[in-house]
Every structure is written in structure tokens, then in C-alpha cells.
Design a protein around this motif. Structure first.
Motif, mmCIF file in Angstrom:
data_model
loop_
_atom_site.group_PDB
_atom_site.id
_atom_site.type_symbol
_atom_site.label_atom_id
_atom_site.label_comp_id
_atom_site.label_asym_id
_atom_site.label_seq_id
_atom_site.Cartn_x
_atom_site.Cartn_y
_atom_site.Cartn_z
ATOM 1 N N PHE A 36 0.811 -1.262 0.383
ATOM 2 C CA PHE A 36 0.183 0.162 0.050
ATOM 3 C C PHE A 36 1.008 1.000 -0.247
ATOM 4 O O PHE A 36 1.913 1.312 0.620
ATOM 5 C CB PHE A 36 -1.235 -0.191 1.289
ATOM 6 N N LYS A 37 0.521 2.159 -0.641
ATOM 7 C CA LYS A 37 1.871 3.243 -1.076
ATOM 8 C C LYS A 37 1.233 4.412 -0.976
ATOM 9 O O LYS A 37 -0.313 4.373 -2.021
ATOM 10 C CB LYS A 37 2.073 3.444 -2.550
ATOM 11 N N TRP A 38 1.348 5.718 -0.159
ATOM 12 C CA TRP A 38 1.053 6.702 -1.283
ATOM 13 C C TRP A 38 1.629 8.193 -0.725
ATOM 14 O O TRP A 38 2.815 7.834 -0.191
ATOM 15 C CB TRP A 38 -0.412 7.259 0.086
ATOM 16 N N ASN A 39 1.733 9.195 -2.075
ATOM 17 C CA ASN A 39 2.345 10.094 -1.900
ATOM 18 C C ASN A 39 1.470 11.354 -0.640
ATOM 19 O O ASN A 39 1.125 12.100 -1.377
ATOM 20 C CB ASN A 39 2.722 10.787 -3.265
ATOM 21 N N ASP A 40 2.494 11.124 0.518
ATOM 22 C CA ASP A 40 1.684 11.991 0.992
ATOM 23 C C ASP A 40 2.047 12.927 1.482
ATOM 24 O O ASP A 40 3.405 13.875 0.884
ATOM 25 C CB ASP A 40 2.427 11.229 3.112
ATOM 26 N N LEU A 41 1.426 14.396 1.544
ATOM 27 C CA LEU A 41 1.078 15.421 1.373
ATOM 28 C C LEU A 41 2.474 16.245 1.645
ATOM 29 O O LEU A 41 2.974 17.234 1.755
ATOM 30 C CB LEU A 41 0.067 16.383 1.648
ATOM 31 N N ILE A 42 2.777 16.344 3.060
ATOM 32 C CA ILE A 42 3.881 16.313 4.215
ATOM 33 C C ILE A 42 4.743 15.620 3.909
ATOM 34 O O ILE A 42 6.219 16.167 4.324
ATOM 35 C CB ILE A 42 3.027 16.550 5.551
ATOM 36 N N ARG A 43 4.544 14.324 3.906
ATOM 37 C CA ARG A 43 5.581 13.093 4.040
ATOM 38 C C ARG A 43 6.509 13.202 3.165
ATOM 39 O O ARG A 43 7.286 11.724 3.082
ATOM 40 C CB ARG A 43 5.620 12.397 5.574
ATOM 41 N N GLY A 44 6.350 12.705 2.048
ATOM 42 C CA GLY A 44 6.400 12.193 -0.111
ATOM 43 C C GLY A 44 6.171 10.896 0.240
ATOM 44 O O GLY A 44 4.773 10.725 1.700
ATOM 45 N N GLU A 45 6.491 9.873 -0.454
ATOM 46 C CA GLU A 45 6.292 8.572 -0.262
ATOM 47 C C GLU A 45 6.516 7.522 0.586
ATOM 48 O O GLU A 45 7.504 7.730 1.578
ATOM 49 C CB GLU A 45 6.794 7.862 -1.900
ATOM 50 N N ILE A 46 4.260 6.693 0.967
ATOM 51 C CA ILE A 46 5.001 6.339 2.112
ATOM 52 C C ILE A 46 4.613 4.828 1.207
ATOM 53 O O ILE A 46 3.470 4.669 0.714
ATOM 54 C CB ILE A 46 4.339 6.350 3.574
ATOM 55 N N SER A 47 5.270 3.689 1.765
ATOM 56 C CA SER A 47 4.592 2.760 1.623
ATOM 57 C C SER A 47 4.354 1.342 2.594
ATOM 58 O O SER A 47 5.817 1.504 3.637
ATOM 59 C CB SER A 47 5.730 1.752 0.997
ATOM 60 N N VAL A 48 3.174 0.665 2.478
ATOM 61 C CA VAL A 48 3.904 -0.607 3.326
ATOM 62 C C VAL A 48 3.221 -1.823 3.116
ATOM 63 O O VAL A 48 2.452 -2.122 2.539
ATOM 64 C CB VAL A 48 2.348 0.612 5.160
ATOM 65 N N PRO A 49 3.955 -2.821 3.574
ATOM 66 C CA PRO A 49 3.672 -3.951 2.663
ATOM 67 C C PRO A 49 2.722 -4.291 3.759
ATOM 68 O O PRO A 49 2.098 -4.462 4.701
ATOM 69 C CB PRO A 49 4.988 -5.272 3.063
ATOM 70 N N SER A 50 1.600 -5.606 2.433
ATOM 71 C CA SER A 50 0.392 -6.140 3.253
ATOM 72 C C SER A 50 1.064 -6.970 4.239
ATOM 73 O O SER A 50 -0.085 -7.562 5.243
ATOM 74 C CB SER A 50 -0.297 -6.826 2.330
ATOM 75 N N SER A 51 2.193 -7.379 4.218
ATOM 76 C CA SER A 51 2.662 -8.749 5.024
ATOM 77 C C SER A 51 2.051 -8.463 6.474
ATOM 78 O O SER A 51 2.487 -9.036 7.800
ATOM 79 C CB SER A 51 3.476 -8.853 4.811
ATOM 80 N N SER A 52 2.481 -6.630 6.666
ATOM 81 C CA SER A 52 2.872 -6.335 8.090
ATOM 82 C C SER A 52 1.548 -5.946 8.491
ATOM 83 O O SER A 52 1.503 -5.333 9.389
ATOM 84 C CB SER A 52 3.622 -5.076 8.565
ATOM 85 N N LEU A 53 0.862 -5.905 7.945
ATOM 86 C CA LEU A 53 -0.920 -5.892 8.582
ATOM 87 C C LEU A 53 -1.477 -6.829 8.715
ATOM 88 O O LEU A 53 -1.230 -8.039 8.798
ATOM 89 C CB LEU A 53 -1.788 -5.380 7.556
ATOM 90 N N THR A 54 -1.999 -6.817 9.874
ATOM 91 C CA THR A 54 -3.588 -7.706 10.394
ATOM 92 C C THR A 54 -4.858 -7.868 9.411
ATOM 93 O O THR A 54 -5.194 -7.189 8.449
ATOM 94 C CB THR A 54 -3.122 -7.131 11.669
ATOM 95 N N ASP A 55 -5.595 -8.288 9.768
ATOM 96 C CA ASP A 55 -7.207 -8.508 8.849
ATOM 97 C C ASP A 55 -7.848 -7.459 9.704
ATOM 98 O O ASP A 55 -8.546 -8.263 10.898
ATOM 99 C CB ASP A 55 -7.229 -9.773 8.906
ATOM 100 N N PRO A 56 -8.122 -7.056 9.228
ATOM 101 C CA PRO A 56 -8.673 -6.338 10.175
ATOM 102 C C PRO A 56 -10.533 -6.220 10.370
ATOM 103 O O PRO A 56 -10.755 -5.955 9.763
ATOM 104 C CB PRO A 56 -8.475 -4.746 9.885
ATOM 105 N N VAL A 57 -11.071 -5.857 11.969
ATOM 106 C CA VAL A 57 -12.716 -5.686 12.114
ATOM 107 C C VAL A 57 -12.832 -4.737 11.305
ATOM 108 O O VAL A 57 -12.535 -3.514 11.462
ATOM 109 C CB VAL A 57 -12.589 -5.943 13.222
ATOM 110 N N ILE A 58 -14.058 -4.901 10.302
ATOM 111 C CA ILE A 58 -14.556 -3.698 9.796
ATOM 112 C C ILE A 58 -16.332 -3.441 10.420
ATOM 113 O O ILE A 58 -16.377 -2.317 10.978
ATOM 114 C CB ILE A 58 -14.884 -3.361 8.134
ATOM 115 N N LEU A 59 -16.451 -4.082 11.021
ATOM 116 C CA LEU A 59 -18.191 -4.607 11.014
ATOM 117 C C LEU A 59 -18.324 -5.367 13.202
ATOM 118 O O LEU A 59 -17.820 -6.097 13.004
ATOM 119 C CB LEU A 59 -18.702 -5.284 10.651
#
Ligand code: GLU
Length: 484
Positions: free
Chosen positions: A167-190
């Protein structure tokens, strides 16, 4: 950064507390950014954490935003066509979308109990792994799911994080940030009560409300990859949203502002109660991280809107400098015209018992216009300079013979003329100087000390006029009796 699309920013407070300095800065930057780009600024209330909501939490946000001069284009108070502007009024929408993801197999039922989750978490920690959901329920068979549902077992809905994704975004203040999905959990949405989790509701709302730019505190950086994941799963990524994460605001010890920090107030209402000039706060907040190209420190709202540039907002922690805030507030108060100043200061002067000076209370209030930083200071200033005459504080040794001569002349002059105006007071002082043949501090100091018991204070002729002939003569006579 300009596009054809109308820029829409939002400030999205949770009413779990009162409007604080960090929230105010976030709201202001969203407002300045939107207005600089001829866009709209929206306030959305994120109240789904119902147990933590506080009474008056919403009111505290909206009334204080107005007090700061931040004008809201759409909110619960002035809804536009993108409502509801409060999340608990949209529960059906979140539920419907969560079940849609479930149907599309982008999300799944999770029947794990809090105890199961805690156990799994413990195990992960023991194996030096980042605790994240162990996906126990990801591969439940259809019959197991149906059995659980039929027996009324509580469940939540989790998003299935895609594998091998970044997951990547070009932060308006911090420039490019990227995060691999492997470091994320399956989040509760409901949640099991069908309330959405924060990340899910935010994505749905930002999409539904056509938000184009999300500017918020850096504590939300870790939420952003989850929000992008949810957005992609919902197919909401067709609408582009840009993210910008503001730096943390710190106190003089470099620590994040906190409720426990007694040296610094963190709620905007506190500053209002203290009588700070509202736009001074707004002006000061704008400089928490933003360096205007003009290097100007005192700016009207229109100037701030015109000059605001998100690329000149720093990601480094920004210091909440109370001394500077007082300086800014003083600049505004000192420049008010007298009537505006009196309107602002009078409610704070209610506690003063004017006694002998009731007829001159306005003159007294005006004496301090140039030095006030916030209105609450007025009571102690008036007390110090008008109700705290202490003859014993006057240093006898400093009263040289020559000073008594000056005071004698001064008293003679005072007996000749009634102090009906500042001009008469000036004239009496000048005349004394001429006759006693002295000027400057040599002239002012004995008079000031004798009539105020202090060696500093508002201009002498003003004090003299306010005290009046009788009191001044009485004070000098008493002093002479004791020390003369
Ligand atoms: N409701 C969140 C908060 O109060 C802000 C959410 C956001 O800006 O995305 O911290």
C-alpha cells in the motif's frame, strides 16, 4: 495539485473529548487548504465509539470552531447534500457495505472470542512475532459458519488483507510512504453490534462525501494503509484521495501535549475562558508547522488563506510556545480600538470591586490595553496598580531631601487645580518640574512612589488623573507624617 474537481476537505472529530489544540490545528489546516483552493470544508462527527462519547463533545467542537473563525460549509448544523454528517445516522450504510464485502469473499466472519484473541496474541509475542490476527476463521467451512450463526454465536466481520501487496501513498507532507500488506492484520470492519470500526466508517464517508484531501494528525499514519485496503476492496479507489499527516505538537520538554501536563492547557475552551483574542489563537495555530513564504507572523484569516501552502508544512514535531501565543494575542488586543477592547475586557472585569474608582473604571481598563495578553489578567493588574497601595513598601532611604521639595511643589500645584482630565494631570506634573527645576525620572520617581507605592506602572499622568486630588494629597500627607 490543482485539479478540475472541487476540493473538499474534512475535519472528523470523535466526540470522545473536548475540542483540543491538536484538533483545532487539524481543522484549521483543512480549512486553509480548502479555502486556498476555492474548496469546501466539512465537519463530520465520528461518534461510533458510543461508550467513550462525552456529553457536550459535539457542542465543544462546533462552538469553538466558530469562535476561532473557522467557517464550516457543511456539518450537522448546516447539512449539504452529502449527509448524514454524523456516523451513527449511517449505520445501515456501513452494515450493507460490510456484508457486500462478505458476499464477495473480500471479508469473512470471525467468531473468535476476546479470550481466543488474547491467547493468540500472547503466543505471537512469545514467538517474537508482531501480534496480528491468526486468521483462525478465514478458512471456516460454510457448514461451520452456518452452525455458528444458527447457534447465535457473536461474530465480527474482518477484511481479508491481500497477500503480497504494497500500500503506497504520496503523503502531502511526508512524501512517499509504502507499507507491505504482510505487516498488516486482517482488520475488523464491523463489530458484533453491527457498528463499524473506525477505519471502515472513515473510508465509506470520505467516499460518500467526495472528500479529495485528508489532512490529519500523524497518529493516523498507521491507519492509512488499512483505509487504502478497505477502499480498494470496496472499489472506492476510483475516486482519488490524497493524504497528508501533520506533525505532533509538543511541549517545552519535547513531549506530546497531554491532559496530565499542568503547565499547558490543551482545550480551546480554556483559552476562550482565559480571554485570549480568538483570531490570535487561530493565527498562532497556523504557525504550528507551517512557515509562510512571507515570513509574516501576524496574519488575517484572508492572508492565511491566500498564502497557505501545504508543501511548506513541516513534518518535524512543532513546539507549542505559550510565550509566543501570548505575544500574538497581545499584538491583537493592543491594536483593538478602545470600544472593541472594552467590549472584550468588560466581562472579565466583573469581579473587580471598583469601590472609589467606579466612575473611572473604563479609564482604568483602558490603561492596560497595550499590555494585556489575555483578558483574565485584568483583575490582578487593576488590583496591583489601584488597590494595593502599601505605604510600608516605600523605601524610606530612597526618599532624599530633594524629593520632599518636589512633592511639596507638587501638592501646591494639586491644590490649585482639579484633576478633571489627563491634560490637567500632565500640566500639574510639568508645572511641578518647572518650579522644582527637575525633569524625567528625577521628577516622576518621587511622585510615582509616593502616590502608588510602586516604582513602575501605567503612565504617571494617567494614574494621577484616576486617583484624583483628594486621594493623592492624602497619600502624600500620610507619607510625610511617617517618613518626612
Ligand atoms: N475521528 C478521528 C479522530 O478524532 C479522525 C479521523 C480522521 O481524520 O481520519 O481522531
Amino acid at each position: 495539485m490543482k485539479s478540475n474537481k472541487k476540493i473538499r476537505t474534512r475535519y472528523a472529530p470523535s466526540p470522545t473529548g473536548y475540542f483540543h489544540v491538536g484538533g483545532a490545528r487539524t481543522a484549521l489546516f483543512n480549512y486553509l487548504f480548502a479555502k486556498h483552493n476555492d474548496g469546501d470544508f466539512i465537519v463530520r462527527i465520528e461518534d461510533t465509539d458510543i461508550k467513550r462519547n462525552v456529553e457536550d463533545g459535539i457542542k465543544s467542537q462546533l462552538t469553538n470552531l466558530a469562535w476561532l473563525g473557522i467557517k464550516i460549509d457543511e456539518s450537522i448544523e448546516n447539512p449539504g447534500k452529502y449527509g448524514p454528517y454524523i456516523q451513527t445516522a449511517k449505520l445501515e450504510r456501513y452494515k450493507e457495505l460490510a456484508f457486500k464485502l462478505l458476499k464477495e469473499k473480500k471479508a469473512y466472519y470471525c467468531f473468535c472470542s476476546p479470550a481466543d484473541l488474547q491467547k493468540a496474541r500472547q503466543q505471537a509475542l512469545e514467538h517474537n512475532q508482531t501480534p496480528k490476527y491468526n486468521r483462525h476463521c478465514l478458512n471456516l467451512s460454510q457448514s461451520e459458519i452456518e452452525k455458528n450463526l444458527a447457534s447465535g454465536k457473536p461474530y465480527v466481520i474482518r477484511l481479508k488483507m491481500p497477500d503480497n501487496h504494497t500500500f503506497k501513498w504520496n503523503d502531502l507532507i511526508r512524501g512517499e510512504i509504502s507499507v507491505p500488506s504482510s505487516s498488516l492484520t486482517d482488520p475488523v470492519i464491523l463489530k458484533s453490534n453491527f457498528y463499524p470500526m473506525y477505519n471502515f466508517a472513515v473510508v465509506v464517508d470520505d467516499y460518500d462525501m467526495d472528500i479529495t484531501h485528508v489532512i490529519r494528525g500523524e497518529e493516523h499514519i498507521s491507519n492509512t494503509p488499512y483505509q487504502i485496503a478497505i477502499k480498494e476492496a470496496l472499489g472506492f479507489d476510483k475516486k482519488d484521495i490524497q493524504y497528508g499527516h501533520l506533525s505532533v505538537i509538543v511541549n517545552k520538554d519535547g513531549k506530546k501535549l497531554s491532559k496530565r501536563d499542568s503547565s499547558l492547557r490543551q482545550f480551546i475552551q480554556d483559552y476562550k475562558d482565559m480571554g485570549f483574542y480568538p483570531h490570535a489563537i487561530t493565527n498562532f495555530l497556523a504557525l504550528l508547522g507551517w512557515s509562510p513564504k512571507s515570513h509574516k507572523e501576524i496574519m488575517t484569516m484572508d492572508e492565511m488563506i491566500k498564502d497557505f501552502d501545504i508543501t511548506h508544512v513541516s513534518k518535524a514535531p512543532t513546539f507549542f510556545d505559550m510565550v509566543k501565543m501570548c505575544w500574538v494575542s497581545n499584538k491583537y488586543i493592543a491594536n483593538l480600538d478602545d470600544q472593541a477592547y472594552l467590549r472584550m475586557i468588560k466581562p472579565f472585569a466583573k469581579e473587580i470591586n471598583w469601590k472609589d474608582f467606579a466612575a473611572k473604571s473604563q479609564d482604568i481598563l483602558l490603561l492596560f490595553k497595550k499590555q494585556i495578553t489575555y483578558c483574565q489578567e485584568i483583575t490582578s493588574l487593576v488590583k496591583e496598580h489601584f488597590y494595593d497601595y502599601q505605604i510600608e513598601k516605600i523605601d524610606k532611604k530612597s526618599f532624599q531631601n530633594s524629593w520632599w521639595k518636589i512633592l511639596d511643589v507638587f501638592c501646591d500645584e494639586l491644590k490649585k487645580q482639579k484633576l478633571v482630565s489627563y491634560d490637567v494631570a500632565k500640566e500639574i506634573i510639568n508645572q511641578t518640574g518647572k518650579i522644582a527645576k527637575c525633569k524625567g525620572p528625577n521628577l516622576f520617581m518621587p511622585i510615582r512612589l509616593a502616590i502608588t507605592s510602586k516604582n513602575h506602572g501605567p503612565e504617571l499622568f494617567k494614574i494621577l488623573f484616576i486617583l484624583g486630588n483628594e486621594l493623592v494629597l492624602e497619600r502624600i500627607a500620610n507619607l510625610k507624617k511617617i517618613y518626612g
